[in-house]
Design a protein around this motif. Structure first.
Motif, PDB file in Angstrom:
ATOM      1  N   HIS A 100      82.855  25.191 -75.345  1.00  0.00           N
ATOM      2  CA  HIS A 100      82.490  23.823 -75.676  1.00  0.00           C
ATOM      3  C   HIS A 100      83.746  23.002 -75.913  1.00  0.00           C
ATOM      4  N   CYS A 101      83.692  21.714 -75.576  1.00  0.00           N
ATOM      5  CA  CYS A 101      84.853  20.843 -75.825  1.00  0.00           C
ATOM      6  C   CYS A 101      84.623  20.027 -77.084  1.00  0.00           C
ATOM      7  N   PHE A 102      85.584  20.052 -77.985  1.00  0.00           N
ATOM      8  CA  PHE A 102      85.442  19.354 -79.263  1.00  0.00           C
ATOM      9  C   PHE A 102      86.430  18.200 -79.402  1.00  0.00           C
ATOM     10  N   GLY A 103      86.835  17.610 -78.287  1.00  0.00           N
ATOM     11  CA  GLY A 103      87.759  16.471 -78.369  1.00  0.00           C
ATOM     12  C   GLY A 103      89.198  16.910 -78.195  1.00  0.00           C
ATOM     13  N   ASN A 104      90.124  16.023 -78.554  1.00  0.00           N
ATOM     14  CA  ASN A 104      91.539  16.311 -78.399  1.00  0.00           C
ATOM     15  C   ASN A 104      92.195  16.466 -79.759  1.00  0.00           C
ATOM     16  N   ALA A 105      93.184  17.348 -79.820  1.00  0.00           N
ATOM     17  CA  ALA A 105      93.891  17.583 -81.078  1.00  0.00           C
ATOM     18  C   ALA A 105      95.248  16.896 -81.049  1.00  0.00           C
ATOM     19  N   SER A 106      95.730  16.529 -82.245  1.00  0.00           N
ATOM     20  CA  SER A 106      97.090  16.028 -82.390  1.00  0.00           C
ATOM     21  C   SER A 106      97.588  16.363 -83.776  1.00  0.00           C
ATOM     22  N   GLY A 107      98.883  16.689 -83.870  1.00  0.00           N
ATOM     23  CA  GLY A 107      99.485  16.866 -85.180  1.00  0.00           C
ATOM     24  C   GLY A 107      99.697  15.513 -85.837  1.00  0.00           C
ATOM     25  N   MET A 108     100.076  15.533 -87.125  1.00  0.00           N
ATOM     26  CA  MET A 108     100.323  14.293 -87.857  1.00  0.00           C
ATOM     27  C   MET A 108     101.581  13.599 -87.325  1.00  0.00           C
ATOM     28  N   ALA A 109     102.594  14.401 -87.002  1.00  0.00           N
ATOM     29  CA  ALA A 109     103.850  13.867 -86.467  1.00  0.00           C
ATOM     30  C   ALA A 109     104.063  14.547 -85.117  1.00  0.00           C
ATOM     31  N   PRO A 110     103.356  14.073 -84.068  1.00  0.00           N
ATOM     32  CA  PRO A 110     103.315  14.839 -82.813  1.00  0.00           C
ATOM     33  C   PRO A 110     104.663  14.980 -82.104  1.00  0.00           C
ATOM     34  N   ARG A 111     105.663  14.184 -82.488  1.00  0.00           N
ATOM     35  CA  ARG A 111     106.971  14.349 -81.844  1.00  0.00           C
ATOM     36  C   ARG A 111     107.991  15.034 -82.740  1.00  0.00           C
ATOM     37  N   ALA A 112     107.578  15.477 -83.920  1.00  0.00           N
ATOM     38  CA  ALA A 112     108.514  16.200 -84.783  1.00  0.00           C
ATOM     39  C   ALA A 112     108.793  17.575 -84.169  1.00  0.00           C
ATOM     40  N   HIS A 113     109.926  18.147 -84.523  1.00  0.00           N
ATOM     41  CA  HIS A 113     110.308  19.462 -84.016  1.00  0.00           C
ATOM     42  C   HIS A 113     109.849  20.545 -84.994  1.00  0.00           C
ATOM     43  N   VAL A 114     109.589  21.719 -84.436  1.00  0.00           N
ATOM     44  CA  VAL A 114     109.060  22.830 -85.218  1.00  0.00           C
ATOM     45  C   VAL A 114     110.102  23.952 -85.271  1.00  0.00           C
ATOM     46  N   SER A 115     110.381  24.440 -86.486  1.00  0.00           N
ATOM     47  CA  SER A 115     111.225  25.625 -86.614  1.00  0.00           C
ATOM     48  C   SER A 115     110.488  26.615 -87.512  1.00  0.00           C
ATOM     49  N   VAL A 116     110.355  27.832 -87.026  1.00  0.00           N
ATOM     50  CA  VAL A 116     109.451  28.791 -87.648  1.00  0.00           C
ATOM     51  C   VAL A 116     110.227  29.902 -88.336  1.00  0.00           C
ATOM     52  N   TYR A 117     109.875  30.181 -89.583  1.00  0.00           N
ATOM     53  CA  TYR A 117     110.499  31.253 -90.363  1.00  0.00           C
ATOM     54  C   TYR A 117     109.381  32.170 -90.832  1.00  0.00           C
ATOM     55  N   LYS A 118     109.106  33.179 -90.037  1.00  0.00           N
ATOM     56  CA  LYS A 118     107.955  34.035 -90.341  1.00  0.00           C
ATOM     57  C   LYS A 118     108.316  34.976 -91.497  1.00  0.00           C
ATOM     58  N   ALA A 119     107.527  34.918 -92.561  1.00  0.00           N
ATOM     59  CA  ALA A 119     107.768  35.800 -93.709  1.00  0.00           C
ATOM     60  C   ALA A 119     106.440  36.315 -94.255  1.00  0.00           C
ATOM     61  N   LEU A 120     105.332  35.978 -93.572  1.00  0.00           N
ATOM     62  CA  LEU A 120     104.022  36.458 -94.000  1.00  0.00           C
ATOM     63  C   LEU A 120     103.351  37.165 -92.839  1.00  0.00           C
ATOM     64  N   TYR A 121     102.553  38.159 -93.158  1.00  0.00           N
ATOM     65  CA  TYR A 121     102.055  39.066 -92.147  1.00  0.00           C
ATOM     66  C   TYR A 121     100.585  39.331 -92.360  1.00  0.00           C
ATOM     67  N   LYS A 122      99.926  39.549 -91.231  1.00  0.00           N
ATOM     68  CA  LYS A 122      98.487  39.766 -91.230  1.00  0.00           C
ATOM     69  C   LYS A 122      98.072  40.874 -92.196  1.00  0.00           C
ATOM     70  N   ILE A 171     113.012  14.570 -86.426  1.00  0.00           N
ATOM     71  CA  ILE A 171     112.784  15.257 -87.700  1.00  0.00           C
ATOM     72  C   ILE A 171     112.377  16.704 -87.423  1.00  0.00           C
ATOM     73  N   VAL A 172     112.927  17.632 -88.206  1.00  0.00           N
ATOM     74  CA  VAL A 172     112.602  19.049 -88.028  1.00  0.00           C
ATOM     75  C   VAL A 172     111.798  19.531 -89.230  1.00  0.00           C
TER      76      VAL A 172
END
Ligand SMILES: *[C@@H]1O[C@H](CO)[C@@H](O)[C@H](O)[C@H]1NC(C)=O
Ligand SMILES: *[C@@H]1O[C@H](CO)[C@@H](O)[C@H](O)[C@H]1NC(C)=O
Ligand SMILES: *[C@@H]1O[C@H](CO)[C@@H](O)[C@H](O)[C@H]1NC(C)=O
Ligand SMILES: *[C@@H]1O[C@H](CO)[C@@H](O)[C@H](O)[C@H]1NC(C)=O
Ligand SMILES: *[C@@H]1O[C@H](CO)[C@@H](O)[C@H](O)[C@H]1NC(C)=O
Ligand SMILES: *[C@@H]1O[C@H](CO)[C@@H](O)[C@H](O)[C@H]1NC(C)=O
Ligand SMILES: *[C@@H]1O[C@H](CO)[C@@H](O)[C@H](O)[C@H]1NC(C)=O
Ligand SMILES: *[C@@H]1O[C@H](CO)[C@@H](O)[C@H](O)[C@H]1NC(C)=O
Ligand SMILES: *[C@@H]1O[C@H](CO)[C@@H](O)[C@H](O)[C@H]1NC(C)=O
Ligand SMILES: *[C@@H]1O[C@H](CO)[C@@H](O)[C@H](O)[C@H]1NC(C)=O
Ligand SMILES: *[C@@H]1O[C@H](CO)[C@@H](O)[C@H](O)[C@H]1NC(C)=O
Ligand SMILES: *[C@@H]1O[C@H](CO)[C@@H](O)[C@H](O)[C@H]1NC(C)=O
Length: 848
Positions: free
Chosen positions: A279-301, A177-178
């Motif tokens: 400091h270590c605060f544990g481990n992180a994981s996304g909700m769908a850790p094997r999903a693919h990421v495609s980024v469309y940047k349209a917002l700016y600092k 899934i993307v």
């Protein structure tokens, strides 16, 4: 002017005043009229509408439900772009502009062809009006600006034993899934987006055709099999002259932090250690850790973003073949016009829905007042923010045995030693006075202090609005403490900061921030009354106050949660600029959005507290939306044939109504002291409830709606048919099935004006095994509700219609709420919220 904002809290404060320049002056001597960016839509349908027809035929049910082409409308399959048709469309746009604006100056920024057929162009109002008079032009809209409004949440949502387990474990959760992110970009070097995390083969899905831009900030090799697409869209911003390439990066690279954070919430790798301020605060994981990421940047600092760029980003994401679009952004203000749903972004997303793409949007951080919703349309899944059960609390024990609670991700001082408290104002060196440095109490400059007073002691500093604005930082105060060998830092709240909600802030020395002004007074009273002074000179001879800090690194999981956060935007959904209410429930549900740990860009400047860190803790509906984007990926993985509305239905009907103590979910109702101003959440606070990831993967029944249903809905809005024609090129007269908004087949019923009595229909489809359902309900106050049938047996793949009768029993104009429950004998439970907004014209002399 208006703006597009990232929906998390810090940016909102910082963005004020930075957004300017919607209109810009083109100085070419001959024409000094003000030009602006316009989004022009043509009547001819966009290319995705042609592909959609083709793809429908390729649709199959993978999980054994009999294939019924009319059942779900999911045209996705192969979404490769037809590049020749895209350049053809652009040529048609250019030739139209040449013909209409012959010999005049203009600047075309984008040609949109996939989701909407149109273009963005910089022209004068006169030129815009020339364009709008053309037969082939459907609509001309002024560009508007938009704003951007987790180590533990997978556990809180029950993912390891629930949804991930059903998906085959975290090693495969979301695979194939993307998810497309319309945001501030991404830091591609972050381990949350690495693809060598396991040996398991991990191909790029064949239906995806996106590319990665290569620039100096985003070199070749930045993408991999996890991060599979990355582009940026800034033409509208550049045209306005507000793009700052040294801060904003003309590449997909995230100079802000927000985009990296949201992408990792949805799809960050599993098991990435969160180390912040040492400091270590544990481990992180996304909700769908094997999903693919495609980024469309349209917002700016530095300025937020603009609709023309966002539409270009969405158009590209859809062409590339993303399955889910995550938008942690909302319009800066409600788009003007007859109906809120007709704005270029929502219209592009309607086409995306037609192409089978599920869209999630942040509700906005404009709560808690009613009608504060910033995400509007029924084809968009709108997510509000709730707390989760983890709190990092910190406290300080004073020498008089008074304990004061506070925040601060910092270690404590030695348990059994009480340390001397010294106010920064009493530790100045001979050259410094409060008169020549009025902010010296904020401990930003160690050269202002006399180390002899501070070494080994706890330094008391003041926390003011300047910290919120980024003019002073906790990090700088920590530097001061280190330079002067202080044992720790204690911040009290400046009395001018009222009700400001502090997120836990990391500190690499023992420390605490006391957010309550009242508690701050208690601290200062104890401190001042313990000072010893020379009777004659009044000089301090002894700092008598002592204290120890307990530290705030240990999370406490006993917080009552979830709870709708005060800032989460509330319904009812506005339908038009006359402030009428829509017959549509918003938000759709709430998800964790408060104090969320997730990945941070190495050069992210959005939060001073987390600058240079790999992870950051952020709050806002921006953080809630990607939780749902990730869960939608899991649903899509399990049910590839689900339409966007089927995914929305699965998430909604299974949402939970209770908190972790078994009580009703509460909603905070005030900015100041939100925990004292709370009451049980209504559907206008939380939609269907708090997301239940496990149950959403086994919904039993589905309420489905198609693109044609949404068109019938749009055509059913009073006076909308010319607008529908303008935006979609479709004539409402051809939609002989025009419906009232209430009758859209949503998993909720909202009636803005109950005129005595009304019957509403809903239709469900069984995607599970044969099951018998009992129907129960609770009526809104002052309304009598009956549902027929009260019991039904439904075979796999079958449909069932439910008739719901509403009858006003009182003359009243208050909003009231009820529910319908469907209880299956195989364990499926569906919950359908009822909201009756106004009940008027009850006439006692007639028999209702
Ligand atoms: C430019 O604008 C000024 C005032 O705004 C006006 O007086 C002048 O006539 C304009 N010039 C042209 C060429 O339109
Ligand atoms: C692409 O679109 C053009 C015109 O819209 C059409 O003639 C052509 O057959 C399409 N090509 C493919 C591969 O679908
Ligand atoms: C529809 O478009 C026409 C022609 O561009 C324009 O005159 C009209 O105002 C538009 N109507 C609405 C309701 O937007
Ligand atoms: C662009 O950003 C840089 C770095 O933050 C800053 O120094 C500069 O003043 C900005 N330029 C403009 C034109 O705002
Ligand atoms: C604080 O409590 C401790 C033990 O509970 C006691 O020994 C001490 O006298 C108390 N101090 C004050 C100032 O009350
Ligand atoms: C500051 O002034 C005091 C008294 O005037 C003096 O004793 C001390 O040496 C001075 N300290 C410094 C660092 O100049
Ligand atoms: C108070 O200060 C004066 C002047 O410096 C000094 O003479 C006196 O001894 C001090 N008193 C005490 C109790 O320290
Ligand atoms: C979530 O759904 C599962 C499965 O239906 C159920 O066992 C669980 O109790 C639900 N959790 C909450 C908090 O409602
Ligand atoms: C309109 O109704 C006619 C007759 O019932 C039907 O044949 C036609 O398909 C309908 N059109 C649409 C767009 O639903
Ligand atoms: C919409 O609602 C109005 C008023 O309740 C009713 O008269 C009309 O028949 C409804 N239209 C449809 C298509 O259901
Ligand atoms: C489900 O119901 C259908 C229609 O009533 C029936 O034909 C089928 O045998 C049933 N399946 C099971 C597993 O009971
Ligand atoms: C109530 O209904 C009666 C009969 O239909 C009508 O004469 C009367 O005007 C109505 N009253 C109101 C307040 O609408």
């Amino acid at each position: 002017m208006e703006g597009i904002y990232l929906e998390h809290l810090v940016v909102m404060v910082l963005s004020l005043g930075l957004l300017s320049g919607a209109l810009c002056q083109v100085d070419d001597g001959s024409d000094n009229e003000t030009t602006a960016v316009y989004i022009v839509t043509l009547k001819q349908a966009p290319t995705s509408h042609y592909y959609g027809e083709l793809r429908k035929n390729a649709n199959v049910f993978k999980h054994g439900v009999p294939r019924n082409p009319n059942q779900f409308h999911n045209p996705r399959g192969n979404s490769r772009t037809n590049r020749s048709s895209s350049s053809n469309v652009a040529r048609v746009h250019d030739s139209l502009l040449r013909r209409v604006l012959r010999g005049e100056k203009y600047l075309k920024l984008y040609s949109y062809h996939y989701l909407i057929n149109g273009f963005a162009v910089l022209v004068t109002p006169e030129q815009a009006s020339k364009l709008s008079r053309r037969r082939e032009v459907a609509n001309v809209a002024l560009d508007f600006s938009v704003r951007t409004a987790t180590t533990h949440t997978p556990q809180f949502l029950g993912l390891p034993h629930g949804a991930w387990f059903q998906a085959g474990g975290y090693e495969t959760a979301g695979e194939g899934i993307v998810i497309g992110f319309i945001d501030t970009g991404i830091d591609p070097t972050h381990p949350s987006f690495s693809d060598d995390i396991s040996m398991h083969s991990y191909p790029v899905p064949s239906h995806f055709s996106g590319i990665c831009e290569v620039t100096r900030d985003f070199p070749s090799g930045s993408c991999n099999r996890k991060l599979i697409g990355a582009r940026h869209f800034a033409a509208s911003a550049i045209t306005r002259g507000i793009f700052n390439s040294s801060q904003d990066y003309a590449s997909p690279f995230d100079g802000d932090g927000h985009g990296t954070h949201t992408a990792s919430i949805a799809a960050g790798n599993h098991g990435i250690p969160v180390i912040v301020a040492g400091h270590c605060f544990g481990n992180a994981s996304g909700m769908a850790p094997r999903a693919h990421v495609s980024v469309y940047k349209a917002l700016y600092k530095s300025f937020g973003g603009f609709a023309a760029d966002v539409v270009a980003a969405i158009d590209q994401a859809a062409q590339d073949g993303v399955d889910v679009v995550s938008l942690s952004i909302t319009p800066n203000r409600r788009p003007p016009g007859i109906a809120t749903f007709f704005n270029p972004i929502d219209m592009a997303l309607l086409s995306a829905m037609k192409a089978g793409i599920f869209t999630v949007q942040a509700a906005g951080n404009t709560g808690p007042s009613p009608k504060s919703m910033s995400s509007f349309s029924p084809w968009i899944f709108t997510v509000g923010a709730a707390s989760h059960d983890r709190v990092y609390s910190n406290s300080i024990i004073l020498g008089n045995n008074v304990t004061i609670h506070g925040v601060g991700l910092a270690s404590g001082t030695h348990e059994d030693t009480l340390l001397t408290l010294v106010s920064a104002l009493h530790a100045l060196n001979n050259e410094t006075t409060v008169t020549n440095d009025m902010y010296v109490g904020e401990c930003q400059d160690s050269s202002s202090f006399n180390q002899d007073f501070i070494e080994g002691n706890l330094l008391i500093c003041s926390y003011s609005i300047r910290f919120v604005l980024g003019l002073s930082t906790i990090e700088q105060a920590v530097e001061t403490a280190k330079n002067l060998s202080a044992a720790g830092l204690v911040f009290y709240m400046d009395p001018f900061v009222i009700g400001y909600q502090l997120n836990p802030i990391p500190m690499s020395v023992p420390g605490i921030i006391i957010p309550s002004p009242d508690d701050s007074k208690v601290l200062l009273q104890y401190y001042n009354s313990s000072l010893e002074r020379n009777e004659t000179t009044k000089q301090i001879t002894k700092f008598g106050a002592v204290a120890s800090i307990l530290g705030g690194l240990e999370a406490n999981y006993s917080n009552s949660a979830p709870k709708v956060m005060y800032y989460s935007a509330r319904g009812p959904d506005p339908e038009d600029s006359f402030l009428n209410d829509a017959d549509i429930l918003k938000p759709n549900l709430v998800a964790p959005g408060n104090s969320i740990w997730a990945a941070w860009s190495s050069l992210g400047t959005d939060s001073v507290e987390f600058q240079g860190e790999n992870f950051a803790m952020m709050s806002g509906t921006s953080m809630a939306a990607p939780h749902i984007a990730g869960l939608a990926a899991l649903i899509k993985q399990k049910f590839p044939s689900f339409s966007p509305s089927a995914i929305a239905s699965a998430l909604s009907t299974t949402a939970s109504l209770y908190d972790n103590n078994g009580g009703p979910i509460m909603a905070q109702r005030a900015y100041a002291n939100p925990d004292l101003n709370q009451s049980p959440a209504t559907p206008f606070d939380m939609g269907s409830g708090f997301v239940n990831a496990t149950a959403a993967l086994d919904p039993g029944l589905i309420f489905d709606s198609s693109y044609d249903d949404y068109m019938s809905f749009l055509c059913g809005i009073n006076g909308s048919s010319p607008v529908v024609l303008n935006y979609t090129g479709q004539n409402c007269l051809s939609y002989n099935s025009t419906i009232n908004s209430t009758d859209l087949n949503l998993p909720s019923i909202t009636i803005a004006k109950l005129n005595q009595s009304r019957t509403v229909q809903r239709s469900v489809t069984n995607i599970a095994g044969n099951e018998t359902y009992k129907v129960g309900w609770s009526s809104p106050y002052g309304v009598s509700v009956k549902v027929a049938p009260t019991c039904f047996s439904i075979a796999r793949g079958e449909r069932q219609v439910l008739n719901v009768f509403f009858d006003a029993t009182m003359n009243s104009s208050i909003t009231s709420y009820g529910r319908i429950g469907l209880f299956g004998d195989q364990g499926h439970v569906l919950n359908i919220p009822l909201s009756v907004i106004i009940k008027v014209t009850y006439n006692t002399t007639t028999n209702g």
